[in-house]
Every structure is written in C-alpha cells, then in structure tokens.
Design an enzyme around this catalytic site. Structure first.
Site, short mmCIF file in Angstrom:
data_model
loop_
_atom_site.label_atom_id
_atom_site.label_comp_id
_atom_site.label_asym_id
_atom_site.label_seq_id
_atom_site.Cartn_x
_atom_site.Cartn_y
_atom_site.Cartn_z
N TYR A 15 0.85 -1.34 0.08
CA TYR A 15 0.10 0.10 -0.11
C TYR A 15 0.87 1.30 -0.12
O TYR A 15 0.42 2.25 0.64
CB TYR A 15 -0.89 -0.12 1.27
CG TYR A 15 -1.67 -1.46 1.47
CD1 TYR A 15 -2.59 -1.65 0.37
CD2 TYR A 15 -1.67 -2.16 2.45
CE1 TYR A 15 -3.30 -2.99 0.46
CE2 TYR A 15 -2.26 -3.35 2.61
CZ TYR A 15 -3.13 -3.95 1.53
OH TYR A 15 -4.10 -4.68 1.71
N TYR A 143 -14.57 -5.71 3.18
CA TYR A 143 -12.94 -6.02 2.63
C TYR A 143 -12.84 -7.28 2.64
O TYR A 143 -13.06 -8.02 3.85
CB TYR A 143 -12.16 -5.28 3.53
CG TYR A 143 -10.63 -5.44 2.92
CD1 TYR A 143 -10.17 -4.63 1.69
CD2 TYR A 143 -10.01 -6.34 3.28
CE1 TYR A 143 -8.80 -5.10 1.34
CE2 TYR A 143 -8.63 -6.59 2.89
CZ TYR A 143 -8.15 -6.19 1.77
OH TYR A 143 -6.73 -6.44 1.21
N ASP A 244 -17.01 -14.37 5.62
CA ASP A 244 -15.62 -14.21 5.77
C ASP A 244 -15.24 -13.68 7.27
O ASP A 244 -15.23 -12.66 7.56
CB ASP A 244 -15.35 -13.15 4.79
CG ASP A 244 -13.90 -12.79 4.69
OD1 ASP A 244 -13.14 -13.38 5.91
OD2 ASP A 244 -13.28 -12.01 3.95
N LYS A 273 -5.66 -15.65 9.08
CA LYS A 273 -5.02 -14.74 10.12
C LYS A 273 -4.62 -15.25 11.41
O LYS A 273 -3.66 -16.06 11.31
CB LYS A 273 -5.64 -13.32 10.23
CG LYS A 273 -6.04 -12.67 9.00
CD LYS A 273 -6.55 -11.11 9.50
CE LYS A 273 -6.60 -10.09 8.49
NZ LYS A 273 -5.53 -9.44 8.11
N1 PMP Z 1 -10.90 -10.96 4.39
C1 PMP Z 1 -10.72 -10.26 5.30
C2 PMP Z 1 -12.11 -9.85 6.44
C3 PMP Z 1 -9.59 -9.63 5.73
O1 PMP Z 1 -9.47 -8.85 6.75
C4 PMP Z 1 -8.34 -9.92 4.81
C5 PMP Z 1 -7.15 -9.45 5.08
N2 PMP Z 1 -7.15 -8.17 5.88
C6 PMP Z 1 -8.50 -10.67 3.87
C7 PMP Z 1 -9.59 -11.37 3.66
C8 PMP Z 1 -7.45 -11.22 3.13
O2 PMP Z 1 -6.58 -11.98 3.70
P1 PMP Z 1 -5.07 -11.94 3.39
O3 PMP Z 1 -4.53 -10.76 3.50
O4 PMP Z 1 -4.54 -13.42 4.05
O5 PMP Z 1 -4.83 -12.57 1.74
#
Ligand code: PMP
Length: 423
Positions: A15, A143, A244, A273
């Site tokens: 970013y 997101y 998600d 995560k």
């Molecule tokens: N979904 C959500 C809700 C997230 O917060 C994130 C990452 N911030 C992702 C998907 C993508 O995960 P990654 O960065 O491990 O690809």
C-alpha cells in the site's frame, strides 16, 4: 548503501509507492507484546501484526510446535497424501466452528480462501444446472482481500481497489448497515437488502460478508439482528451465505466466531489470520455437507483447486497448537476485560472535535476521525510514544494481542489518546 536505503530502493512495501514510499522501521526481534527495532527502541504492539499474532510473538508453545514438526517434515504435497497435522487441525476446526460446517478445504492465504469460497458457491449452482446464479451480493464498507474476485466484493470506494472499477466483475452492493452492534436491525437496513433479494435472487449465487465487524473497509460493527435476518433471507430466496471470518475468527470480537453473536450457520466460512497464531500464512474455507456433496455430485464432480502449499504440515501443526492455547485460556473473559479497558481509556476522545466516533468490541478498539490521517506523520508520532499502531483512512484503531497485560494495554491506550489529541 545501508540496509534501509537498499530497502527503499528495491523492496516494494504494501500500500505504498516505490518512488516516495512511506517510511518503514527495521525490526530486530519481537517477543510477547514487544517489537524491538534495530536501533534498540521497544514498541508495545497494538496491531497483532494485522490482527493475527493473538498469543504474542515468539511464543514458546508455538515455537516448539513448529520446531518439532520441522524434524519430521516441513512440507509434503496434499494431492494423494494426508498427514496427522492436517487431520488434527480439521478435527479441531469442525469441533469449534458452527456445527453444519463439516468439510475443510485448506489454502495459503485469506484472499485465496475467499476466492475458493466464491468458486465453491458458483460451482454449487452449476452442479444443479442453475447457470443463472453467477453474481454475488455484499455490504458496502466490506473488505475481502486483494486477489481478483475478492477485490470485486470489496467496497468500491473505501475498499482500496476503486481504480479497478469497470474492470472487475460487477457485483451487487447494499448500503452500509446503519444499525449498530447491540441494536435491532432497522426497517431501513432490512428493506435495503430485502429489495435486492426480491429483485435479483435468481441471479445471486451467494451473499458474502464479514459477520458483525467489517475490518479493513471501515472498522464498523453492525447489528447481530441484521446478520440473523440476512441468513433468513438467504434461506427464503435460495441464496448461499459466505461468512468471511478471516479477521473476526478465533475470539477477536468477543465470541469465538462472529457468526455466534447472531447464532447463525453460514454455508461457507473463510478463516485465516489468527488461525496459526500469526506464525504462517495459512487459511481455510469450510463448507457444509450440502455445499461439498452437491458440488461432488455435479459435472465435473471434483473441485478443481489445489494450491502447492495446501495443508502445509508446519502451518497445520502451529495452527493446532494455537487453537489449543486459545481454548485452554480464559480468552472470553480476557477479551471482555480488554474491551472494558479500551472503552474506559478511549471514551475521553468522544468529545474531541477531530473525532467522529469511538467504538470497542472484544479486542478491537476504534477511534474514527472526521478526516483521513496522514499515515507517515501519525505513524512517527506513535513510534515516539513507543507503541505500534498503523491507522488507515479515518480509522485509528488497535487490535491488541490477547496476552497483553492491563498495564501494557493502558500504556497503549494512553499513547493513542495522546497522539490523537496532539495530531
Ligand atoms: N478477508 C478479510 C475480512 C480480511 O480482513 C483480509 C485481510 N485483511 C482478507 C480477507 C485477506 O486475507 P489475506 O491478507 O491473508 O490474503
């Protein structure tokens, strides 16, 4: 050229620009909640390394899990093989996630887990000869990652990927949910989403959403009643629900999974995560028997996806150790205490004219500013206060590790208040 000059010249950080990059700080080591910089400064971590290092850095139990696994095998392909770490992890996941999720698909990052979930939803409808359902419905402010289809369901304005509008698949967005966490779903919020179901459900394969807490798209906490109603609409209109839980999973919102706040069962769930306690990139897409077996009864009968590092044994074993650590701890009580300490410290900012809102839920504390912050400037102010906080847009937020002490958390919050007041 010293190391930092080399980094600036050659390494593309997330970013930011390569010509005029935001400053980076060189880390020497990290232990517990402390990040030690090369110049000797020690920062209290307020980010859990983008929300995943829930048990602290260099945790002895997690270190041991990885080193003992490395002795037997660090990796083996998952096509044609299986192994104890993958089996043990699947048992744990099935045990702790909503009960209908019985099938476990491993991958290597959150964004990939989202791609897998979306692909599963499309293949589900294809398998029963419904080729009209090819679109997704999601909520603004969301997101879901940086890969192609994940980007298409990020908020087109706040979700960082706005420049690709017109190039990505067009999805359906409902307005941000105004009903806050703890409130009933308003008629307006309900009618907004019901209208899309009524008009387009024959085209919609799945709703994809971050349950309860929208993370990188706006750090917004919304009504559990709304989430429950979305589940009901999915049932009424024959649409799948993808939760998600990549950011919300493993206790972050005060429940083990955010879906539990609304007591709902998704059809597909993404985890990532914190699954490895922040040790390795790893993710999971879980599905109900209905989703998996419908795909497997279709034509083709297999799901064509198999990342090279699928089911990586090192990641699976550290994930097992992390889940065991979590389940053996009093994480629920502790996360409530963390929420209360953050609320007590940060509430003073509610009357600050630069601040739009302050909200805390579980181990998430957010100070929403009226105007976007200058990342380089505010980051330096935090480092000066000896804490690590990395805001984005208007959100200055903390996601502390669950092992943070009261004293350390008070220091982190005091630094946050000081920086916002001086900014
Ligand atoms: N979904 C959500 C809700 C997230 O917060 C994130 C990452 N911030 C992702 C998907 C993508 O995960 P990654 O960065 O491990 O690809």
């Amino acid at each position: 050229m010293n190391d930092l000059e080399f980094d600036k010249e050659h390494i593309w950080h997330p970013y930011t620009s390569t010509i005029d990059p935001l400053p980076v700080y060189q880390v020497k080591r990290a232990k517990g909640v402390y990040i030690e910089l090369e110049d000797g400064r020690k920062l209290i971590d307020g980010m859990s390394s983008w929300w995943c290092a829930i048990h602290g850095y260099s945790n002895e139990v997690l270190n041991n899990a990885m080193s003992s696994q490395i002795e037997s095998m660090s990796h083996i392909m998952f096509g044609g093989f299986t192994h104890k770490p993958a089996i043990s992890l699947a048992k744990r996941l099935i045990n702790i996630t909503p009960s209908k999720l019985q099938k476990v698909f491993y991958s290597d990052s959150g964004s990939v887990a989202v791609e897998v979930a979306m692909k599963m939803a499309l293949q589900y409808w294809h398998s029963i000869d419904n080729n009209d359902k090819t679109e997704f419905l999601t909520i603004r402010n969301g997101y879901h990652g940086d890969t192609w289809h994940a980007m298409s369901v990020c908020d087109p304005d706040t979700g960082m990927h706005g420049i690709f509008n017109g190039k990505l698949s067009i999805q359906n967005f409902v307005d941000k949910v105004e009903s806050r966490f703890g409130e009933k779903c308003s008629d307006k919020d309900y009618n907004n989403i019901r209208k899309v179901f009524e008009e387009k459900s024959n085209k919609i394969a799945a709703v994809i959403l971050e349950p309860i807490v929208q993370g990188a798209g706006g750090m917004w906490f919304y009504s559990a009643d709304y989430l429950r109603k979305v589940r009901e609409l999915c049932d009424e209109f024959n649409v799948l629900l993808i939760a998600d839980e990549i950011a919300t999973g493993f206790g972050r919102t005060g429940e083990l999974f955010a879906c539990n706040h609304a007591n709902i069962q998704p059809d597909i769930m993404c985890l990532g995560k914190a699954i490895t306690g922040g040790y390795m990139s790893f993710a999971v897409t879980m599905a109900t028997d209905d989703v998996a077996n419908t795909i497997s009864s279709g034509n083709p009968s297999c799901f064509m996806h198999g990342p090279t590092f699928m089911g990586n044994p090192l990641a699976c074993s550290v994930a097992c150790a992390s889940i065991d650590l979590l389940m053996m701890s009093n994480w629920k009580v502790r996360n409530k205490e963390i929420e209360m300490i953050m609320e007590k410290n940060l509430s003073i900012l509610r009357s600050n004219p630069k601040v739009a809102d302050v909200r805390c839920l579980g181990a998430i504390g957010v100070v929403e500013m009226k105007n976007p912050v200058d990342m380089g400037k505010i980051q330096a102010m935090f480092v000066k206060e000896e804490v690590w906080v990395r805001p984005f847009g208007t959100n200055v937020y903390i996601m502390p590790q669950y092992i943070i002490s009261d004293d350390e958390l008070n220091k982190l919050c005091t630094a946050l208040v000081n920086v916002v007041e001086k900014y």
